[in-house]
Design a protein around this motif. Structure first.
Motif, PDB file in Angstrom:
ATOM      1  N   VAL A 270       0.866  -1.178   0.000  1.00 43.70           N
ATOM      2  CA  VAL A 270       0.000   0.000   0.000  1.00 43.70           C
ATOM      3  C   VAL A 270       0.905   1.231   0.000  1.00 43.70           C
ATOM      4  O   VAL A 270       1.720   1.405   0.908  1.00 43.70           O
ATOM      5  N   LYS A 271       0.765   2.065  -1.029  1.00 44.52           N
ATOM      6  CA  LYS A 271       1.602   3.245  -1.168  1.00 44.52           C
ATOM      7  C   LYS A 271       0.745   4.498  -1.040  1.00 44.52           C
ATOM      8  O   LYS A 271      -0.415   4.513  -1.455  1.00 44.52           O
ATOM      9  N   VAL A 272       1.337   5.547  -0.512  1.00 43.57           N
ATOM     10  CA  VAL A 272       0.667   6.840  -0.438  1.00 43.57           C
ATOM     11  C   VAL A 272       1.442   7.833  -1.291  1.00 43.57           C
ATOM     12  O   VAL A 272       2.662   7.970  -1.152  1.00 43.57           O
ATOM     13  N   THR A 273       0.730   8.489  -2.203  1.00 36.71           N
ATOM     14  CA  THR A 273       1.341   9.545  -2.999  1.00 36.71           C
ATOM     15  C   THR A 273       0.536  10.826  -2.797  1.00 36.71           C
ATOM     16  O   THR A 273      -0.574  10.790  -2.268  1.00 36.71           O
ATOM     17  N   HIS A 274       1.099  11.937  -3.209  1.00 36.18           N
ATOM     18  CA  HIS A 274       0.449  13.231  -2.987  1.00 36.18           C
ATOM     19  C   HIS A 274       0.417  14.016  -4.288  1.00 36.18           C
ATOM     20  O   HIS A 274       1.371  13.996  -5.071  1.00 36.18           O
ATOM     21  N   SER A 275      -0.688  14.708  -4.499  1.00 38.37           N
ATOM     22  CA  SER A 275      -0.809  15.569  -5.677  1.00 38.37           C
ATOM     23  C   SER A 275      -1.718  16.732  -5.320  1.00 38.37           C
ATOM     24  O   SER A 275      -2.308  16.769  -4.223  1.00 38.37           O
ATOM     25  N   GLN A 276      -1.864  17.663  -6.237  1.00 35.29           N
ATOM     26  CA  GLN A 276      -2.820  18.738  -6.009  1.00 35.29           C
ATOM     27  C   GLN A 276      -4.224  18.167  -6.027  1.00 35.29           C
ATOM     28  O   GLN A 276      -4.477  17.114  -6.623  1.00 35.29           O
ATOM     29  N   PRO A 277      -5.177  18.804  -5.332  1.00 36.86           N
ATOM     30  CA  PRO A 277      -6.532  18.248  -5.256  1.00 36.86           C
ATOM     31  C   PRO A 277      -7.251  18.261  -6.601  1.00 36.86           C
ATOM     32  O   PRO A 277      -6.951  19.043  -7.496  1.00 36.86           O
ATOM     33  N   GLY A 278      -8.223  17.373  -6.693  1.00 33.45           N
ATOM     34  CA  GLY A 278      -8.976  17.182  -7.939  1.00 33.45           C
ATOM     35  C   GLY A 278      -8.785  15.759  -8.404  1.00 33.45           C
ATOM     36  O   GLY A 278      -7.646  15.319  -8.601  1.00 33.45           O
ATOM     37  N   ARG A 279      -9.889  15.026  -8.577  1.00 34.82           N
ATOM     38  CA  ARG A 279      -9.754  13.598  -8.887  1.00 34.82           C
ATOM     39  C   ARG A 279      -8.953  13.346 -10.155  1.00 34.82           C
ATOM     40  O   ARG A 279      -8.188  12.385 -10.238  1.00 34.82           O
ATOM     41  N   GLY A 280      -9.129  14.186 -11.180  1.00 31.66           N
ATOM     42  CA  GLY A 280      -8.363  13.990 -12.407  1.00 31.66           C
ATOM     43  C   GLY A 280      -6.868  14.085 -12.153  1.00 31.66           C
ATOM     44  O   GLY A 280      -6.086  13.254 -12.618  1.00 31.66           O
ATOM     45  N   PHE A 281      -6.446  15.104 -11.383  1.00 28.33           N
ATOM     46  CA  PHE A 281      -5.035  15.274 -11.046  1.00 28.33           C
ATOM     47  C   PHE A 281      -4.543  14.101 -10.200  1.00 28.33           C
ATOM     48  O   PHE A 281      -3.457  13.548 -10.442  1.00 28.33           O
ATOM     49  N   GLN A 282      -5.330  13.727  -9.212  1.00 30.16           N
ATOM     50  CA  GLN A 282      -4.915  12.674  -8.287  1.00 30.16           C
ATOM     51  C   GLN A 282      -4.818  11.315  -8.972  1.00 30.16           C
ATOM     52  O   GLN A 282      -3.856  10.575  -8.783  1.00 30.16           O
ATOM     53  N   LEU A 283      -5.817  10.967  -9.775  1.00 29.12           N
ATOM     54  CA  LEU A 283      -5.797   9.669 -10.458  1.00 29.12           C
ATOM     55  C   LEU A 283      -4.658   9.590 -11.458  1.00 29.12           C
ATOM     56  O   LEU A 283      -3.971   8.559 -11.557  1.00 29.12           O
ATOM     57  N   LYS A 284      -4.439  10.656 -12.192  1.00 28.84           N
ATOM     58  CA  LYS A 284      -3.334  10.661 -13.156  1.00 28.84           C
ATOM     59  C   LYS A 284      -1.997  10.478 -12.439  1.00 28.84           C
ATOM     60  O   LYS A 284      -1.147   9.695 -12.875  1.00 28.84           O
ATOM     61  N   HIS A 285      -1.827  11.191 -11.324  1.00 27.19           N
ATOM     62  CA  HIS A 285      -0.587  11.070 -10.554  1.00 27.19           C
ATOM     63  C   HIS A 285      -0.438   9.659  -9.989  1.00 27.19           C
ATOM     64  O   HIS A 285       0.661   9.094  -9.974  1.00 27.19           O
ATOM     65  N   GLY A 286      -1.536   9.086  -9.503  1.00 26.06           N
ATOM     66  CA  GLY A 286      -1.474   7.735  -8.958  1.00 26.06           C
ATOM     67  C   GLY A 286      -1.079   6.701  -9.982  1.00 26.06           C
ATOM     68  O   GLY A 286      -0.268   5.807  -9.702  1.00 26.06           O
ATOM     69  N   VAL A 287      -1.630   6.814 -11.198  1.00 25.65           N
ATOM     70  CA  VAL A 287      -1.307   5.844 -12.252  1.00 25.65           C
ATOM     71  C   VAL A 287       0.163   5.946 -12.652  1.00 25.65           C
ATOM     72  O   VAL A 287       0.785   4.937 -13.017  1.00 25.65           O
ATOM     73  N   GLU A 288       0.726   7.135 -12.578  1.00 25.39           N
ATOM     74  CA  GLU A 288       2.129   7.298 -12.967  1.00 25.39           C
ATOM     75  C   GLU A 288       3.052   6.410 -12.139  1.00 25.39           C
ATOM     76  O   GLU A 288       4.112   5.982 -12.617  1.00 25.39           O
ATOM     77  N   GLY A 289       2.667   6.117 -10.917  1.00 24.52           N
ATOM     78  CA  GLY A 289       3.492   5.244 -10.081  1.00 24.52           C
ATOM     79  C   GLY A 289       3.054   3.794 -10.071  1.00 24.52           C
ATOM     80  O   GLY A 289       3.632   2.972  -9.348  1.00 24.52           O
ATOM     81  N   ALA A 290       2.026   3.454 -10.856  1.00 23.48           N
ATOM     82  CA  ALA A 290       1.491   2.091 -10.865  1.00 23.48           C
ATOM     83  C   ALA A 290       2.327   1.181 -11.747  1.00 23.48           C
ATOM     84  O   ALA A 290       2.823   1.591 -12.798  1.00 23.48           O
ATOM     85  N   THR A 291       2.461  -0.076 -11.349  1.00 22.42           N
ATOM     86  CA  THR A 291       3.253  -1.045 -12.110  1.00 22.42           C
ATOM     87  C   THR A 291       2.436  -2.258 -12.557  1.00 22.42           C
ATOM     88  O   THR A 291       2.986  -3.153 -13.185  1.00 22.42           O
TER      89      THR A 291
END
Length: 506
Positions: free
Chosen positions: A312-333
């Protein structure tokens, strides 16, 4: 009667004019692609020992989609060329669902069932069928040549247009990956495939000899390519499609969860991911992408990560689901991606149901059926409202291929990258992703139990306010109103503060 005729004649003339305007242009060239519907156990059988039935079927699916997309690219730059898909192993309806996206296909594609008989009979019918359409040039290729570039088609058609009657593209294994004819050779096609020992290393030489015997003007293309039939050929597939063998046989899930002040819900949601998967080994990771929570959300997630075996990883981005989901996928493997709202719970064996949905050729994404967590304490009228909402939500998903974020949408990493992923927006990130998926395929629905979403929004604001506003936002989006304007409508002044802060920190 005279008045009726006076009115109807101009109307008919207008219709005829429109029909002529939209009539398909005459195309003098056709690319015929031979393929097979990717059914496990009967597709690419020589790859089954190394990839298994599902892996071999998936390899066939990816190669066909890859070669078709390259040939579409050629046709979009050459408006004198059609594509004819010669298929086996299924129905035309299934082939169309697989290869024509929901948003509509190109008007240069046709589908034909392969005739019975050997390869020679099939090639003969495909070639002659092309000329029955009054075309001048026919080129036939297989779907298992991942290295085939549009430039090879340029070379083949240029040769045929320059007076050559027949072209061949030599394969590395002694066969050939391409055969083409000009109309000048049509009377010789009936015999050109006779006497060939198909499936042997003699095929190319025998075909050249047969062309010489029939006095056909033959050109051998400069490009020599490999098809993919056995384990030894997999490096060709991996190189051309940028895919590893493990991604054909052992694909795992990344679950991405955006959060903002969700300390009351997030742990139960994460627990359902770990408890309701068929095996924790199937989950590559859970990525919680926080948008700046002021409560204890992040710490609770970190504490939870110490108690489970799933990463389980925690990442941080600016608020907004589009921003958050895009940032989350960038670290997905993971090879599969599942996007989960923090107040939505997944059903039992969700990973099996979702993967089964994506296995259907044509499905490039999917979601689950939907339900909501009500109980008797909510009162009979609220429960009735939620039943109505549930009915129409599931109808929208099933009939219109239009899931929203709380339906737990999923796709493959390959498709996600192909369509450009999530857009960095404050609202409608789910709808924009759906519209991207429609351009490349269909969105299925996982069989079995639904996801369960919290009814907190409807309890607080009521059905008509929440659902009515959602429909108004969607309607305005289709009219062309920008997502930023729509987000301001939806969230109001509090979003202006967030947007100002984001611009300051950018």
């Amino acid at each position: 009667m005279i008045v009726a005729a006076a009115v109807s004649v101009p109307f008919i003339a207008i219709l005829l004019h429109k029909a002529r305007k939209h009539r398909k242009p005459y195309r003098k060239k056709v690319i015929s692609i031979f393929t097979r519907f990717p059914s496990p156990g009967v597709t690419k059988t020589r790859l089954i020992p190394c990839l298994g039935e599902e892996g071999a079927s998936y390899a066939q699916r990816r190669m066909t989609e890859h070669i078709l997309e390259r040939m579409k690219k050629y046709c979009r730059h050459h408006d004198d060329t059609d594509i004819a898909v010669w298929y086996n192993g299924s129905t035309e309806d299934n082939m169309r669902y697989w290869l024509i996206p929901k948003s509509g296909g190109d008007n240069f594609m046709y589908f034909f069932q392969q005739p019975s008989g050997g390869l020679g009979e099939k090639l003969r019918e495909a070639a002659l069928s092309g000329f029955r359409g009054n075309r001048e040039y026919v080129v036939i290729i297989g779907s298992d040549i991942p290295g085939l570039e549009p430039g090879v088609m340029e070379e083949a058609f240029d040769a045929l247009g320059g007076g050559t009657e027949m072209v061949l593209g030599q394969a590395e294994d002694g066969g050939y990956f391409l055969v083409g004819f000009s109309k000048a050779a049509v009377h010789k096609i009936g015999a050109v495939f006779d006497g060939i020992d198909w499936g042997t290393e003699k095929v190319f030489q025998q075909q050249c000899a047969k062309a010489k015997e029939l006095d056909i003007n033959l050109k051998i293309l400069n490009t020599k390519l490999s098809d993919v039939d056995t384990e030894e050929d997999l490096s060709v597939l991996e190189g051309a499609l940028q895919i590893h063998r493990q991604s054909l046989t052992d694909r795992k899930w990344s679950v991405i969860v955006p959060t903002m002040n969700e300390e009351e819900n997030i742990i139960r949601t994460l627990q359902t991911v770990c408890q309701n998967c068929s095996s924790e080994a199937r989950i590559q990771e859970i990525i919680v992408c926080d948008g700046g929570s002021k409560d204890n959300t992040v710490q609770k997630v970190k504490d939870f990560s110490q108690r489970v075996s799933v990463p389980v990883k925690v990442t941080h981005s600016q608020p907004g689901r589009g921003f958050q989901l895009k940032h989350g996928v960038e670290g997905a493997t993971g090879d599969f991606l599942l996007f989960l709202h923090s107040d939505t719970h997944l059903p039992s064996n969700f990973d099996v149901a979702a993967e089964s949905c994506l296995k259907r050729p044509g499905n490039v994404g999917g979601s689950f059926a939907w339900s909501v967590d009500t109980d008797r304490s909510d009162g009979w009228f609220f429960n009735l409202e939620m039943r109505i909402l549930k009915y129409f939500t599931n109808r929208r998903i099933q009939n219109h291929e239009l899931p929203f974020g709380d339906n737990a949408m999923f796709t493959t990493r390959h498709v996600y990258d192909q369509i450009g992923g999530f857009q960095e927006v404050y609202l409608l990130e789910d709808v924009l992703l759906v519209e991207g998926l429609w351009k490349v395929g269909h969105i299925g629905i996982a069989e079995g139990e639904p996801v369960i979403t919290s009814a907190r929004r409807w309890r607080k604001w009521g059905l008509f306010r929440i659902t009515g506003l959602n429909r108004l936002i969607l309607f305005a989006h289709y009219l062309g109103v920008s997502t930023e304007t729509l987000a301001l409508w939806y969230y109001g002044d509090k979003l202006r503060v967030v947007m100002a802060a984001n611009k300051k920190n950018a």
